[in-house]
Each structure stands twice: as C-alpha cells, then as structure tokens.
Enzyme design. Structure first.
Site, PDB file in Angstrom:
ATOM      1  N   GLY A 199       3.759  24.720  -1.471  1.00 23.27           N
ATOM      2  CA  GLY A 199       2.971  25.953  -1.331  1.00 23.27           C
ATOM      3  C   GLY A 199       1.489  25.840  -1.640  1.00 23.27           C
ATOM      4  O   GLY A 199       0.869  26.837  -2.011  1.00 23.27           O
ATOM      5  N   SER A 200       0.902  24.669  -1.450  1.00 23.89           N
ATOM      6  CA  SER A 200      -0.540  24.577  -1.726  1.00 23.89           C
ATOM      7  C   SER A 200      -1.347  25.374  -0.702  1.00 23.89           C
ATOM      8  O   SER A 200      -2.390  25.941  -1.034  1.00 23.89           O
ATOM      9  CB  SER A 200      -1.005  23.121  -1.776  1.00 23.89           C
ATOM     10  N   LYS A 251      21.580  30.373  13.375  1.00 19.92           N
ATOM     11  CA  LYS A 251      20.132  30.573  13.231  1.00 19.92           C
ATOM     12  C   LYS A 251      19.731  31.998  13.588  1.00 19.92           C
ATOM     13  O   LYS A 251      18.871  32.601  12.961  1.00 19.92           O
ATOM     14  CB  LYS A 251      19.418  29.574  14.148  1.00 19.92           C
ATOM     15  N   MET A 308       9.591  24.574   7.149  1.00 16.05           N
ATOM     16  CA  MET A 308      10.148  23.419   7.857  1.00 16.05           C
ATOM     17  C   MET A 308      11.197  23.797   8.897  1.00 16.05           C
ATOM     18  O   MET A 308      12.162  23.057   9.098  1.00 16.05           O
ATOM     19  CB  MET A 308      10.737  22.423   6.837  1.00 16.05           C
ATOM     20  N   ARG A 309      11.020  24.945   9.532  1.00 17.04           N
ATOM     21  CA  ARG A 309      11.958  25.361  10.571  1.00 17.04           C
ATOM     22  C   ARG A 309      11.204  25.783  11.814  1.00 17.04           C
ATOM     23  O   ARG A 309      10.065  26.254  11.705  1.00 17.04           O
ATOM     24  CB  ARG A 309      12.755  26.593  10.110  1.00 17.04           C
ATOM     25  N   HIS A 317      -1.047  22.781  10.817  1.00 19.15           N
ATOM     26  CA  HIS A 317      -0.438  21.489  11.147  1.00 19.15           C
ATOM     27  C   HIS A 317      -1.388  20.356  10.737  1.00 19.15           C
ATOM     28  O   HIS A 317      -2.572  20.409  11.060  1.00 19.15           O
ATOM     29  CB  HIS A 317      -0.147  21.414  12.647  1.00 19.15           C
TER      30      HIS A 317
HETATM   31  C1  GRF Z   1       1.035  20.815   4.951  1.00 21.33           C
HETATM   32  O1  GRF Z   1       0.596  19.516   5.153  1.00 21.33           O
HETATM   33  C2  GRF Z   1       1.063  21.588   6.245  1.00 21.33           C
HETATM   34  O2  GRF Z   1       0.060  21.207   7.126  1.00 21.33           O
HETATM   35  C3  GRF Z   1       2.403  21.218   6.796  1.00 21.33           C
HETATM   36  O3  GRF Z   1       3.254  21.147   5.687  1.00 21.33           O
HETATM   37  C4  GRF Z   1       2.494  20.870   4.510  1.00 21.33           C
HETATM   38  C5  GRF Z   1       2.770  21.977   3.543  1.00 21.33           C
HETATM   39  O4  GRF Z   1       2.153  21.759   2.308  1.00 21.33           O
HETATM   40  N1  GRF Z   1       2.816  22.163   7.807  1.00 21.33           N
HETATM   41  P1  GRF Z   1       2.094  22.938   1.248  1.00 21.33           P
HETATM   42  O5  GRF Z   1       3.539  23.379   1.014  1.00 21.33           O
HETATM   43  O6  GRF Z   1       1.272  24.047   1.804  1.00 21.33           O
HETATM   44  O7  GRF Z   1       1.493  22.341   0.022  1.00 21.33           O
END
Ligand code: GRF
Length: 202
Positions: free
Chosen positions: A13-14, A67, A92-93, A111
């Site tokens: 979640g950064s 789904k 991640m989906r 991305h």
């Molecule tokens: C990031 O690199 C984003 O671009 C990708 O997944 C990662 C998520 O990182 N889609 P975070 O959970 O926001 O730290």
C-alpha cells in the site's frame, strides 16, 4: 463537490499512502478516500487505511462461488459509499467487465513500466531482463484488457549501470508516488477527458 474514492489493494500500500498524504496535505482537494478494499487479509494497506481512519474492508474471493459473485460484493460496497473514482493500487486481480462497465473511465491503475511495454506481473524485472535503457511508470484508465487502457501520465526512469531489478523497482516506485497523486488530482478537478484511447487534458 467531494469525489468519494475507493482504493483496491492487495499488498503493502505505498501507493495508497501517497494518495492519503496528498489528500491530507490538501495537494488534492475535494476528494476523500471513503473505503479501502483488499482481496488479501493481511495486506499492510489495510493497516495504513485504519491508521488514517479510513474504512478498510477485506473481501475474501475464496468465499464466493466465482469471480462474478466476488465482484458483485465489491460493486455492492462501491455503491454503498457512492464512489466516483476507483484506484487500483497494487491490486493483483484483473477487474471484470461488470465493474468496468459500471465505472467506465472512473477506474485508474498504476503500472511500474512504460506501457504498452511490459504489461502484467513483475514489469520492472521484465524491463530489466529485456535490457531496456529507460523504463518508468504509467498511470492509466482501466479498460477490459490487461494494462491496455488510455494513458494519463508516464514518467521515465533510466536504467543505471549496476542496477538490479530491485534497485530499478525502487527508483520507479518513487516516481509512482509522484504521478499517481498527480493523476488523481487531475481527475478530481475534472481535467481529464477520454477520446478513443487518448486522454486529453482540459
Ligand atoms: C506498484 O509497483 C504498482 O505499480 C504495482 O504494484 C505495486 C504496488 O505497490 N501495480 P504498493 O502496494 O502500492 O506499495
């Protein structure tokens, strides 16, 4: 009018944090993160949301028959919070057609590569292994494809001598934290218009 934002997450979640910070510092105005939804129970992103008093909800995809049923639950929650913008921040989906149709041009993804190159998982490593000299990150609207939607902002990050996939990914992440809030700000201010697959700044 305040835009209610939902952030969909699966991990640390950064990027969520970068949006929280931009709203709290009023770099982004007239927006509120109303809910954070995770498909992973122990995602640190949920903890970040709680620390900032944001509703944090875990929806277990495994407790639904398919789904479609899982996404019906997601849609129900989005409706309850009157959501005007959905952010995919390390979610991640692949978002299904019904959600995309219900929120056309209102879903934004970050991305970690310069699209249309290196779509999908481990994009930083894909770029590194390919031997590119310049990679970067892309913020884009989400359509039915995987990482194919109209591009809002991109930022270049050079590959340096001695880089590893991890050091490159870390420098890309710094830029993600700049351009994701920037794109959200443009959206909330009503400055993005989609024409075909091109995003016009108005
Ligand atoms: C990031 O690199 C984003 O671009 C990708 O997944 C990662 C998520 O990182 N889609 P975070 O959970 O926001 O730290």
């Amino acid at each position: 009018m305040t835009t209610n934002i939902a952030v969909l997450v699966s991990g640390r979640g950064s990027n969520l944090q970068s949006i929280i910070d931009s709203i709290e510092s009023q770099n982004i105005r007239d927006a509120k993160i109303s809910v954070v939804i995770s498909d992973v129970k122990n995602a640190f992103a949920l903890e970040r949301a709680c620390r900032h008093g944001i509703d944090a909800i875990f929806i277990d995809p495994r407790s639904f028959v398919d789904k479609k049923a899982y996404e019906q639950e997601v849609l129900k929650i989005l409706g309850q919070y009157d959501i005007g913008l959905i952010l995919l921040a390390g979610y991640m989906r692949i978002v299904g057609r019904e959600v995309i149709e219900a929120y056309r041009n209102k879903i934004i993804n970050i991305h970690p590569a310069l699209l249309p190159s290196f779509k999908g998982l481990h994009a930083q490593k894909q770029a590194f292994d390919y031997g590119v000299r310049i990679s970067g990150c892309t913020v884009h609207f989400v359509d039915e494809g995987m990482d194919t939607g109209p591009i809002i902002i991109q930022k270049c990050v050079p590959v340096l001598e001695g880089d590893t996939p991890d050091t490159l990914a870390a420098r890309i992440l710094e830029q993600e934290h700049q351009i994701f809030p920037e794109a959200v700000k443009l959206f909330v201010e009503g400055k993005l218009k989609v024409e075909g697959r091109v995003v016009i700044r108005t």
